[in-house]
Write a protein that holds these residues in place. Structure first.
Motif, PDB file in Angstrom:
ATOM      1  N   VAL A  85       2.613  10.466  -1.090  1.00 55.69           N
ATOM      2  CA  VAL A  85       3.437   9.327  -0.674  1.00 55.69           C
ATOM      3  C   VAL A  85       3.406   9.178   0.844  1.00 55.69           C
ATOM      4  O   VAL A  85       3.244   8.077   1.375  1.00 55.69           O
ATOM      5  CB  VAL A  85       4.878   9.489  -1.196  1.00 55.69           C
ATOM      6  CG1 VAL A  85       5.782   8.429  -0.618  1.00 55.69           C
ATOM      7  CG2 VAL A  85       4.903   9.456  -2.706  1.00 55.69           C
ATOM      8  N   ALA A  86       3.524  10.284   1.564  1.00 58.37           N
ATOM      9  CA  ALA A  86       3.456  10.227   3.028  1.00 58.37           C
ATOM     10  C   ALA A  86       2.086   9.753   3.498  1.00 58.37           C
ATOM     11  O   ALA A  86       1.984   8.964   4.447  1.00 58.37           O
ATOM     12  CB  ALA A  86       3.767  11.593   3.613  1.00 58.37           C
ATOM     13  N   PHE A  87       1.032  10.214   2.835  1.00 56.76           N
ATOM     14  CA  PHE A  87      -0.318   9.789   3.192  1.00 56.76           C
ATOM     15  C   PHE A  87      -0.513   8.298   2.935  1.00 56.76           C
ATOM     16  O   PHE A  87      -1.135   7.600   3.738  1.00 56.76           O
ATOM     17  CB  PHE A  87      -1.343  10.605   2.405  1.00 56.76           C
ATOM     18  CG  PHE A  87      -2.756  10.324   2.794  1.00 56.76           C
ATOM     19  CD1 PHE A  87      -3.254  10.785   3.992  1.00 56.76           C
ATOM     20  CD2 PHE A  87      -3.572   9.597   1.960  1.00 56.76           C
ATOM     21  CE1 PHE A  87      -4.566  10.517   4.358  1.00 56.76           C
ATOM     22  CE2 PHE A  87      -4.877   9.324   2.306  1.00 56.76           C
ATOM     23  CZ  PHE A  87      -5.377   9.789   3.511  1.00 56.76           C
ATOM     24  N   SER A  88       0.021   7.805   1.829  1.00 56.63           N
ATOM     25  CA  SER A  88      -0.162   6.377   1.528  1.00 56.63           C
ATOM     26  C   SER A  88       0.604   5.501   2.514  1.00 56.63           C
ATOM     27  O   SER A  88       0.102   4.453   2.934  1.00 56.63           O
ATOM     28  CB  SER A  88       0.259   6.073   0.093  1.00 56.63           C
ATOM     29  OG  SER A  88       1.642   6.242  -0.065  1.00 56.63           O
ATOM     30  N   VAL A  94       0.833  -1.205   0.000  1.00 56.94           N
ATOM     31  CA  VAL A  94       0.000   0.000   0.000  1.00 56.94           C
ATOM     32  C   VAL A  94       0.868   1.255   0.000  1.00 56.94           C
ATOM     33  O   VAL A  94       0.548   2.240  -0.674  1.00 56.94           O
ATOM     34  CB  VAL A  94      -0.968  -0.014   1.205  1.00 56.94           C
ATOM     35  CG1 VAL A  94      -1.746   1.275   1.309  1.00 56.94           C
ATOM     36  CG2 VAL A  94      -1.908  -1.196   1.101  1.00 56.94           C
ATOM     37  N   GLY A  95       1.977   1.230   0.727  1.00 53.67           N
ATOM     38  CA  GLY A  95       2.853   2.400   0.750  1.00 53.67           C
ATOM     39  C   GLY A  95       3.474   2.701  -0.598  1.00 53.67           C
ATOM     40  O   GLY A  95       3.546   3.853  -1.022  1.00 53.67           O
ATOM     41  N   CYS A  96       3.894   1.668  -1.286  1.00 50.12           N
ATOM     42  CA  CYS A  96       4.519   1.886  -2.596  1.00 50.12           C
ATOM     43  C   CYS A  96       3.499   2.215  -3.679  1.00 50.12           C
ATOM     44  O   CYS A  96       3.865   2.737  -4.727  1.00 50.12           O
ATOM     45  CB  CYS A  96       5.329   0.663  -3.001  1.00 50.12           C
ATOM     46  SG  CYS A  96       6.796   0.451  -1.989  1.00 50.12           S
ATOM     47  N   LEU A  97       2.226   1.932  -3.443  1.00 51.02           N
ATOM     48  CA  LEU A  97       1.208   2.328  -4.411  1.00 51.02           C
ATOM     49  C   LEU A  97       1.087   3.846  -4.519  1.00 51.02           C
ATOM     50  O   LEU A  97       0.608   4.357  -5.527  1.00 51.02           O
ATOM     51  CB  LEU A  97      -0.149   1.731  -4.037  1.00 51.02           C
ATOM     52  CG  LEU A  97      -0.389   0.302  -4.466  1.00 51.02           C
ATOM     53  CD1 LEU A  97      -1.749  -0.169  -3.971  1.00 51.02           C
ATOM     54  CD2 LEU A  97      -0.310   0.151  -5.959  1.00 51.02           C
ATOM     55  N   GLY A  98       1.497   4.552  -3.485  1.00 53.02           N
ATOM     56  CA  GLY A  98       1.459   6.011  -3.527  1.00 53.02           C
ATOM     57  C   GLY A  98       2.470   6.601  -4.490  1.00 53.02           C
ATOM     58  O   GLY A  98       2.391   7.771  -4.848  1.00 53.02           O
ATOM     59  N   GLU A  99       3.421   5.818  -4.928  1.00 51.41           N
ATOM     60  CA  GLU A  99       4.461   6.295  -5.835  1.00 51.41           C
ATOM     61  C   GLU A  99       4.173   5.984  -7.292  1.00 51.41           C
ATOM     62  O   GLU A  99       4.910   6.398  -8.166  1.00 51.41           O
ATOM     63  CB  GLU A  99       5.795   5.649  -5.456  1.00 51.41           C
ATOM     64  CG  GLU A  99       6.173   5.896  -4.040  1.00 51.41           C
ATOM     65  CD  GLU A  99       7.499   6.588  -3.924  1.00 51.41           C
ATOM     66  OE1 GLU A  99       8.121   6.858  -4.952  1.00 51.41           O
ATOM     67  OE2 GLU A  99       7.897   6.839  -2.798  1.00 51.41           O
ATOM     68  N   LYS A 108       0.181  13.262 -10.699  1.00 51.34           N
ATOM     69  CA  LYS A 108       1.607  13.110 -10.415  1.00 51.34           C
ATOM     70  C   LYS A 108       1.778  13.004  -8.898  1.00 51.34           C
ATOM     71  O   LYS A 108       1.303  13.856  -8.156  1.00 51.34           O
ATOM     72  CB  LYS A 108       2.395  14.309 -10.924  1.00 51.34           C
ATOM     73  CG  LYS A 108       2.269  14.538 -12.407  1.00 51.34           C
ATOM     74  CD  LYS A 108       2.944  13.439 -13.161  1.00 51.34           C
ATOM     75  CE  LYS A 108       2.821  13.710 -14.651  1.00 51.34           C
ATOM     76  NZ  LYS A 108       3.017  12.534 -15.442  1.00 51.34           N
ATOM     77  N   PRO A 109       2.429  11.940  -8.409  1.00 52.18           N
ATOM     78  CA  PRO A 109       2.581  11.800  -6.955  1.00 52.18           C
ATOM     79  C   PRO A 109       3.485  12.886  -6.384  1.00 52.18           C
ATOM     80  O   PRO A 109       4.473  13.288  -6.994  1.00 52.18           O
ATOM     81  CB  PRO A 109       3.207  10.414  -6.788  1.00 52.18           C
ATOM     82  CG  PRO A 109       3.747  10.049  -8.104  1.00 52.18           C
ATOM     83  CD  PRO A 109       2.995  10.817  -9.130  1.00 52.18           C
ATOM     84  N   SER A 110       3.105  13.354  -5.220  1.00 47.68           N
ATOM     85  CA  SER A 110       3.899  14.353  -4.519  1.00 47.68           C
ATOM     86  C   SER A 110       4.346  13.782  -3.183  1.00 47.68           C
ATOM     87  O   SER A 110       4.033  12.645  -2.841  1.00 47.68           O
ATOM     88  CB  SER A 110       3.074  15.626  -4.303  1.00 47.68           C
ATOM     89  OG  SER A 110       2.016  15.370  -3.413  1.00 47.68           O
TER      90      SER A 110
END
Length: 80
Positions: free
Chosen positions: A37-40, A18-23, A31-33
């Motif tokens: 990424v911190a939220f994910s 789930v964390g890497c899905l934010g990227e 575009k991920p910011s």
């Protein structure tokens, strides 16, 4: 004891997946910011602790429980 380490392994997999899905950047409109990424990763930690914290006590990695057990700070016979 196997249930304890298995639940921590699943929580670690949730954190990484789930964390890497934010990227992921496969959309021309998103575009991920740093915030996304911190939220994910924050949501991944919350999901992992809420889903597996009952079994493991909220530890996200099995090495933490193994180290605490080796220092005789917990007793694994009390666990599920």
């Amino acid at each position: 004891m196997a249930t304890l380490f298995l639940s921590e392994l699943v929580a670690s997999m949730i954190l990484l997946f789930v964390g890497c899905l934010g990227e992921v950047d496969n959309s021309p409109y998103f575009k991920p910011s740093v915030v996304t990424v911190a939220f994910s990763f924050g949501m991944a930690i919350m999901i992992g602790i809420n889903s597996m914290g009952v079994v493991s006590g909220g530890h996200m990695t099995p090495i933490i429980t193994l180290t605490v057990y080796l220092y005789k700070m917990i007793d694994l016979t009390v666990r599920f």
